[in-house]
Design a protein around this motif. Structure first.
Motif, PDB file in Angstrom:
ATOM      1  N   ALA B  82     -23.137 -25.516   1.382  1.00  0.00           N
ATOM      2  CA  ALA B  82     -21.747 -24.843   0.941  1.00  0.00           C
ATOM      3  C   ALA B  82     -21.804 -24.317  -0.390  1.00  0.00           C
ATOM      4  CB  ALA B  82     -20.455 -25.938   1.242  1.00  0.00           C
ATOM      5  N   ASN B  83     -20.582 -24.759  -1.330  1.00  0.00           N
ATOM      6  CA  ASN B  83     -20.749 -24.120  -2.503  1.00  0.00           C
ATOM      7  C   ASN B  83     -21.758 -24.046  -3.467  1.00  0.00           C
ATOM      8  OD1 ASN B  83     -18.019 -24.829  -1.382  1.00  0.00           O
ATOM      9  ND2 ASN B  83     -16.979 -24.834  -3.081  1.00  0.00           N
ATOM     10  N   ALA B  86     -23.400 -21.029  -2.226  1.00  0.00           N
ATOM     11  CA  ALA B  86     -22.741 -19.877  -2.922  1.00  0.00           C
ATOM     12  C   ALA B  86     -22.875 -19.707  -4.181  1.00  0.00           C
ATOM     13  CB  ALA B  86     -21.097 -20.163  -2.506  1.00  0.00           C
ATOM     14  N   LEU B 111     -17.402 -24.051   3.436  1.00  0.00           N
ATOM     15  CA  LEU B 111     -17.121 -23.354   2.069  1.00  0.00           C
ATOM     16  C   LEU B 111     -15.464 -23.637   1.821  1.00  0.00           C
ATOM     17  CD1 LEU B 111     -18.941 -20.012   2.021  1.00  0.00           C
ATOM     18  CD2 LEU B 111     -19.432 -21.721   0.611  1.00  0.00           C
ATOM     19  N   ASP B 123     -21.109 -21.600   5.588  1.00  0.00           N
ATOM     20  CA  ASP B 123     -22.115 -21.321   4.336  1.00  0.00           C
ATOM     21  C   ASP B 123     -23.167 -20.689   4.811  1.00  0.00           C
ATOM     22  OD1 ASP B 123     -22.887 -23.614   6.024  1.00  0.00           O
ATOM     23  OD2 ASP B 123     -23.247 -24.828   4.126  1.00  0.00           O
TER      24      ASP B 123
END
Lengths: 104, 393
Positions: B82-83, B86, B111, B123
């Motif tokens: 996820a993050n 990112a 996300l 994600d």
């Protein structure tokens, strides 16, 4: 240099040959063109030292001209040229082109 | 054969990574991936691998370190969620365009925002155009197998692309299942010694890496990336076939379940496939001709194979665990619809968004999707093209 197609290029954007920046002509980027006056030059070579694009052509320790295929017209050479010599002056590329046309 | 082990998805992927024994692993912890790197760090600490483990300060640094490492001739792996993914974003693209065969476990998590640690595919789906090969796993066994075989695809001379092995956060990553493993020697023999295409440390053969690439050459390099994915279409089944010989476990671009005579088909990715198989069995017992298509390989997208598999069906429902805001349905729906458009015997198609932020996807919801799709087939058109499963009105 003829631009290569995608099938001929090495993958991943790498450049396998060393020193091939010379093949990339950057002369067309110029707005101002350095005009070199051989008569006034004292051959101190300051322009050669400072030119960021290796565009000052030197032969046997003497400045003989400027490589206009690669010179980007930054003007550093004219700035560094000692005032007592003032062998390099910057001139608008458009004026130079107009003069060249007029001469033809 | 290796042992049968009780492992969580994360432990299974870490076990595959241990058996690969990569030269370099650079990673940063993020839930739900953390447990995987925790397990792998233990192998490093115990001296079970020769890996240089780089504990970086962020995911951007993790992928940057991986790029430097892979460009220096080292077999390189990482993992994220996820993050973290990112934050890697910029360099994720550079890994692919530099054609570096980095393999990454991506433990699917929603996300932010709002902040959430549970599973959906927002994600990895966001990274679908980054130039990475993407696999989606149904369970810990697939996470183990697909991660173990991933370097062989990534490093293939005709491919030279990074591979992302995606498995559902918590549902797979933290659930302990039985996993049939291979021996270390089998994995080593299968992937073979790493033969890097480029090596920045090879000072006798210097080259420029990562130069400026303008309008005059950028397009050509992108065209090469398209071609690499075309090659992956051919290489992936070859590697899967070799893996089947070794493990007796069969993989392909997608798996069909009760697909052969199915009139309507549910298309899913990831752990939902397991639940959907149960739902399909129930519907079959009621005489409803429902089948399942579990997409394992999303990049490259197997357009022709999907066209062949789905032509002539009455209706298809695509279940996306990801919303595409302002788009037409979820990402898999929109690609499948595009793939089927214009076929003379194309099925009717409808899309569903489900399971965002870890919302449970039970048998009842899958049955609902199937019943509505049977209705679509009967009516000859869907009542609505995009539906939502499990959201409160």
């Amino acid at each position: 240099m003829k631009p290569r197609g995608w099938k001929e290029l090495p993958i991943g954007g790498i450049i396998p040959e060393a020193g091939n920046a010379e093949e990339y002509e950057t002369g067309s980027w110029r707005t101002y063109k350095p005009i070199f006056d051989q008569e006034k030059c004292i051959h101190c070579l300051l322009c050669w030292v400072f030119c960021p694009d290796s565009s000052i052509i030197v032969k046997d320790g003497k400045v003989v001209g400027i490589d206009y295929d690669h010179c980007k017209g930054c003007g550093i050479c004219a700035h560094e040229c000692p005032p007592k010599a003032s062998a390099i002056t910057m001139k608008l590329e458009s004026e130079c082109l107009a003069e060249e046309k007029g001469n033809k | 054969m290796g042992e049968r082990l009780a492992l969580s998805g994360n432990e299974a992927a870490a076990y595959a990574m241990k058996q690969i024994n990569p030269d370099v692993v650079a990673a940063y912890p993020i839930t739900p991936q953390t447990e995987m790197m925790h397990a792998f760090a233990q192998y490093v600490a115990d001296g079970e691998v020769d890996t240089e483990m780089v504990n970086v300060e962020s995911e951007h640094s993790a992928m940057s370190a991986c790029i430097g490492s892979a460009a220096s001739g080292a077999r390189t792996m990482t993992a994220t969620s996820a993050n973290g993914f990112a934050l890697m974003w910029e360099v994720v693209y550079i890994a692919a365009s530099s054609r570096l065969p980095i393999c990454m476990a991506l433990v699917n998590r929603a996300l932010s925002g709002p902040i959430n640690i549970h599973c959906d595919h927002s994600d990895s789906m966001g990274g679908r155009d980054a130039g990475w090969i993407q696999f989606y796993c149904e369970n810990a066994q697939e996470a183990y197998d697909l991660f173990a075989l991933s370097p062989k695809i990534a490093e293939h001379p005709d491919v030279q692309l990074p591979v992302m092995v995606c498995y559902d956060g918590f549902i797979i990553s933290h659930t302990v299942e039985m996993v049939d493993s291979l021996t270390d020697a089998q994995v080593q023999k299968f992937i073979g010694p790493y033969q890097p295409r480029i090596d920045l440390l090879d000072y006798k053969n210097p080259f420029t890496f990562g130069p400026l690439d303008f309008h005059d050459y950028y397009f050509e390099h992108k065209r090469q990336q398209v071609e690499a994915m075309e090659h992956a279409h051919k290489v992936i089944p070859q590697v899967f076939a070799e893996f089947e010989k070794l493990s007796k476990r069969k993989y392909s671009f997608f798996e069909g379940y009760q697909l052969e005579d199915a009139e309507i088909v549910l298309l899913v990715l990831g752990s939902t496939a397991g639940t959907a198989k149960v739902a399909v069995d129930e519907l079959r017992s009621q005489g409803k001709k429902v089948g399942l298509l579990k997409l394992t390989v999303f990049r490259p997208f197997p357009v022709k194979k999907l066209q062949q598999a789905l032509s002539g069906r009455r209706a298809v429902a695509v279940l996306d665990r990801c919303a595409s805001f302002g788009g037409f349905g979820g990402p898999v729906f929109s690609e499948l619809r595009s793939a089927l458009f214009g076929l003379s015997d194309a099925p009717l198609i409808r899309g569903y968004i489900y399971g965002l932020g870890g919302r449970d996807m039970g048998i009842a919801l899958i049955r609902q999707a199937a019943e509505e799709t049977l209705e679509t087939a009967k009516k000859g058109q869907p009542t609505e093209e995009i539906g939502y499963l499990g959201v409160r009105e």
